[in-house]
Design a protein around this motif. Structure first.
Motif, PDB file in Angstrom:
ATOM      1  N   GLU A 237      93.511-112.417  45.071  1.00 47.82           N
ATOM      2  CA  GLU A 237      94.418-112.610  43.940  1.00 47.82           C
ATOM      3  C   GLU A 237      95.634-113.055  43.497  1.00 47.82           C
ATOM      4  O   GLU A 237      95.411-113.729  42.417  1.00 47.82           O
ATOM      5  CB  GLU A 237      94.840-110.717  44.041  1.00 47.82           C
ATOM      6  N   SER A 238      96.251-113.852  44.823  1.00 50.23           N
ATOM      7  CA  SER A 238      96.769-114.601  43.661  1.00 50.23           C
ATOM      8  C   SER A 238      96.388-115.707  43.322  1.00 50.23           C
ATOM      9  O   SER A 238      96.860-115.972  42.411  1.00 50.23           O
ATOM     10  CB  SER A 238      97.542-115.044  45.111  1.00 50.23           C
ATOM     11  N   ALA A 239      95.200-115.915  43.725  1.00 51.71           N
ATOM     12  CA  ALA A 239      94.169-117.099  43.596  1.00 51.71           C
ATOM     13  C   ALA A 239      93.586-117.044  41.856  1.00 51.71           C
ATOM     14  O   ALA A 239      93.823-118.195  41.197  1.00 51.71           O
ATOM     15  CB  ALA A 239      93.713-117.973  44.488  1.00 51.71           C
ATOM     16  N   GLN A 240      93.217-116.144  41.886  1.00 53.82           N
ATOM     17  CA  GLN A 240      92.892-115.678  40.983  1.00 53.82           C
ATOM     18  C   GLN A 240      94.264-115.770  39.701  1.00 53.82           C
ATOM     19  O   GLN A 240      93.768-115.741  38.243  1.00 53.82           O
ATOM     20  CB  GLN A 240      92.034-114.412  40.713  1.00 53.82           C
ATOM     21  N   LYS A 241      95.108-114.910  40.066  1.00 53.57           N
ATOM     22  CA  LYS A 241      96.158-115.284  38.680  1.00 53.57           C
ATOM     23  C   LYS A 241      96.500-116.501  38.474  1.00 53.57           C
ATOM     24  O   LYS A 241      96.499-117.008  37.839  1.00 53.57           O
ATOM     25  CB  LYS A 241      97.519-114.823  39.243  1.00 53.57           C
ATOM     26  N   GLN A 242      96.611-117.457  39.617  1.00 45.75           N
ATOM     27  CA  GLN A 242      96.652-118.757  38.933  1.00 45.75           C
ATOM     28  C   GLN A 242      95.688-119.119  38.352  1.00 45.75           C
ATOM     29  O   GLN A 242      96.060-120.195  37.252  1.00 45.75           O
ATOM     30  CB  GLN A 242      96.687-119.699  40.386  1.00 45.75           C
ATOM     31  N   LEU A 243      94.737-118.951  38.398  1.00 43.67           N
ATOM     32  CA  LEU A 243      93.380-119.894  38.052  1.00 43.67           C
ATOM     33  C   LEU A 243      93.644-118.941  36.198  1.00 43.67           C
ATOM     34  O   LEU A 243      93.104-120.045  35.398  1.00 43.67           O
ATOM     35  CB  LEU A 243      92.616-118.647  37.973  1.00 43.67           C
ATOM     36  N   ASP A 244      93.753-117.687  36.105  1.00 45.52           N
ATOM     37  CA  ASP A 244      94.120-116.378  35.010  1.00 45.52           C
ATOM     38  C   ASP A 244      95.356-118.288  34.124  1.00 45.52           C
ATOM     39  O   ASP A 244      95.246-117.279  32.867  1.00 45.52           O
ATOM     40  CB  ASP A 244      94.032-115.196  35.434  1.00 45.52           C
ATOM     41  N   ALA A 245      96.474-117.951  34.370  1.00 42.06           N
ATOM     42  CA  ALA A 245      97.268-117.976  34.057  1.00 42.06           C
ATOM     43  C   ALA A 245      97.346-120.254  33.197  1.00 42.06           C
ATOM     44  O   ALA A 245      98.391-120.168  32.523  1.00 42.06           O
ATOM     45  CB  ALA A 245      98.757-118.499  35.066  1.00 42.06           C
ATOM     46  N   LEU A 246      96.030-120.795  34.443  1.00 48.75           N
ATOM     47  CA  LEU A 246      95.590-121.855  34.191  1.00 48.75           C
ATOM     48  C   LEU A 246      95.335-122.162  32.221  1.00 48.75           C
ATOM     49  O   LEU A 246      94.069-121.227  32.408  1.00 48.75           O
ATOM     50  CB  LEU A 246      95.227-123.030  34.775  1.00 48.75           C
ATOM     51  N   PRO A 247      96.042-123.341  31.616  1.00 50.81           N
ATOM     52  CA  PRO A 247      94.856-123.839  30.148  1.00 50.81           C
ATOM     53  C   PRO A 247      93.388-123.986  30.828  1.00 50.81           C
ATOM     54  O   PRO A 247      93.240-124.178  31.001  1.00 50.81           O
ATOM     55  CB  PRO A 247      95.948-124.729  29.410  1.00 50.81           C
ATOM     56  N   HIS A 248      92.632-123.310  29.308  1.00 44.26           N
ATOM     57  CA  HIS A 248      91.002-123.894  29.597  1.00 44.26           C
ATOM     58  C   HIS A 248      91.417-125.277  29.606  1.00 44.26           C
ATOM     59  O   HIS A 248      91.372-126.272  29.353  1.00 44.26           O
ATOM     60  CB  HIS A 248      90.248-123.328  28.854  1.00 44.26           C
ATOM     61  N   ALA A 249      90.047-125.951  30.128  1.00 44.01           N
ATOM     62  CA  ALA A 249      89.941-127.958  30.584  1.00 44.01           C
ATOM     63  C   ALA A 249      89.623-128.167  29.496  1.00 44.01           C
ATOM     64  O   ALA A 249      89.165-127.510  28.426  1.00 44.01           O
ATOM     65  CB  ALA A 249      89.431-128.156  32.138  1.00 44.01           C
ATOM     66  N   SER A 250      90.301-129.221  28.598  1.00 38.69           N
ATOM     67  CA  SER A 250      90.403-129.836  27.258  1.00 38.69           C
ATOM     68  C   SER A 250      89.471-131.021  27.613  1.00 38.69           C
ATOM     69  O   SER A 250      89.560-132.351  26.505  1.00 38.69           O
ATOM     70  CB  SER A 250      91.236-129.649  27.058  1.00 38.69           C
TER      71      SER A 250
END
Length: 240
Positions: free
Chosen positions: A172-185
């Motif tokens: 859950e912690s890793a998923q929250k970190q992933l969701d908080a990151l901006p999309h790759a550009s």
């Protein structure tokens, strides 16, 4: 029944993994010596990356299976240490690559390389932070699968439940970190077509001779896309 010593060993391993953000792979030790297959050889018994080491002037890749790993892989028949000689693997790889570029196989090889280049270009781009978060999520899924296997093998449900809960929290912690990151550009590299790959191949000349004369550092770069697995060769000590 899990003994107190084994339980304590697992708890210590869990704390270490928490500090490493749940990462299962062993961290590579810094070394000035180039290893051609560093990070690309996995043990067929446990699936972990094998670590390079120089023993009596020969390079080996070894998998050390301690009590910590044994606690997380109940019932796995794994020697304490598995060794694999680098020169034997590299010789087989050299022969395989040389055969792939012989005249009768060159067209098929170029087509395969072009398809791989197109697939890599079309793949979703991601930042290092996103890659790390996704890796942590997959790692948690593997942990959960092993813990379920431990339950099926008769491990103490109360103890394994603690492991499962910890894995779910890490996921859950890793998923929250992933969701908080901006999309790759980041800009994607254009794929190489078959014509361009053939031009590069012709410019290289004798592929077999180039591979044979390449240094360990250049071999390490050239094998980067590959991921080898060690054969089921459970030698308990380095061989001459």
């Amino acid at each position: 029944m899990i003994t107190p010593d084994r339980f304590d060993a697992v708890q210590a391993l869990r704390k270490q993994r928490a500090r490493n953000q749940g990462r299962q792979e062993r961290a590579a030790k810094p070394s000035a010596r180039p290893y051609a297959l560093r990070g690309r050889v996995r043990c067929t018994l446990c699936g972990r990356k094998m670590q390079p080491a120089t023993i009596r002037d020969r390079v080996y890749y070894r998998c050390q299976f301690t009590e910590h790993e044994a606690a997380l892989h109940p019932g796995l028949d794994h020697p304490r240490t598995v060794y694999l000689r680098e020169d034997i693997v590299c010789q087989a790889l050299d022969q395989w690559i040389a055969r792939a570029f012989t005249p009768d196989r060159l067209t098929a090889t170029i087509q395969a390389l072009a398809q791989a280049s197109a697939a890599a270009s079309a793949a979703e781009s991601q930042t290092p932070e996103q890659a790390q978060a996704r890796k942590a999520i997959k790692d948690c899924d593997r942990r959960l699968a092993r813990y379920q296997a431990a339950l099926d093998a008769g491990a103490d449900p109360a103890v394994v439940s603690q492991w499962i809960n910890a894995a779910h929290r890490d996921k859950e912690s890793a998923q929250k970190q992933l969701d908080a990151l901006p999309h790759a550009s980041r800009q994607k590299e254009p794929p190489l077509d078959a014509h361009r790959i053939r031009q590069i191949t012709q410019g290289l000349g004798d592929i077999a001779q180039r591979i044979h004369s390449a240094s360990a550092a250049r071999r390490a770069h050239s094998t980067k896309p590959s991921a080898s697995r060690s054969p089921t060769n459970t030698k308990r000590g380095p061989q001459p």
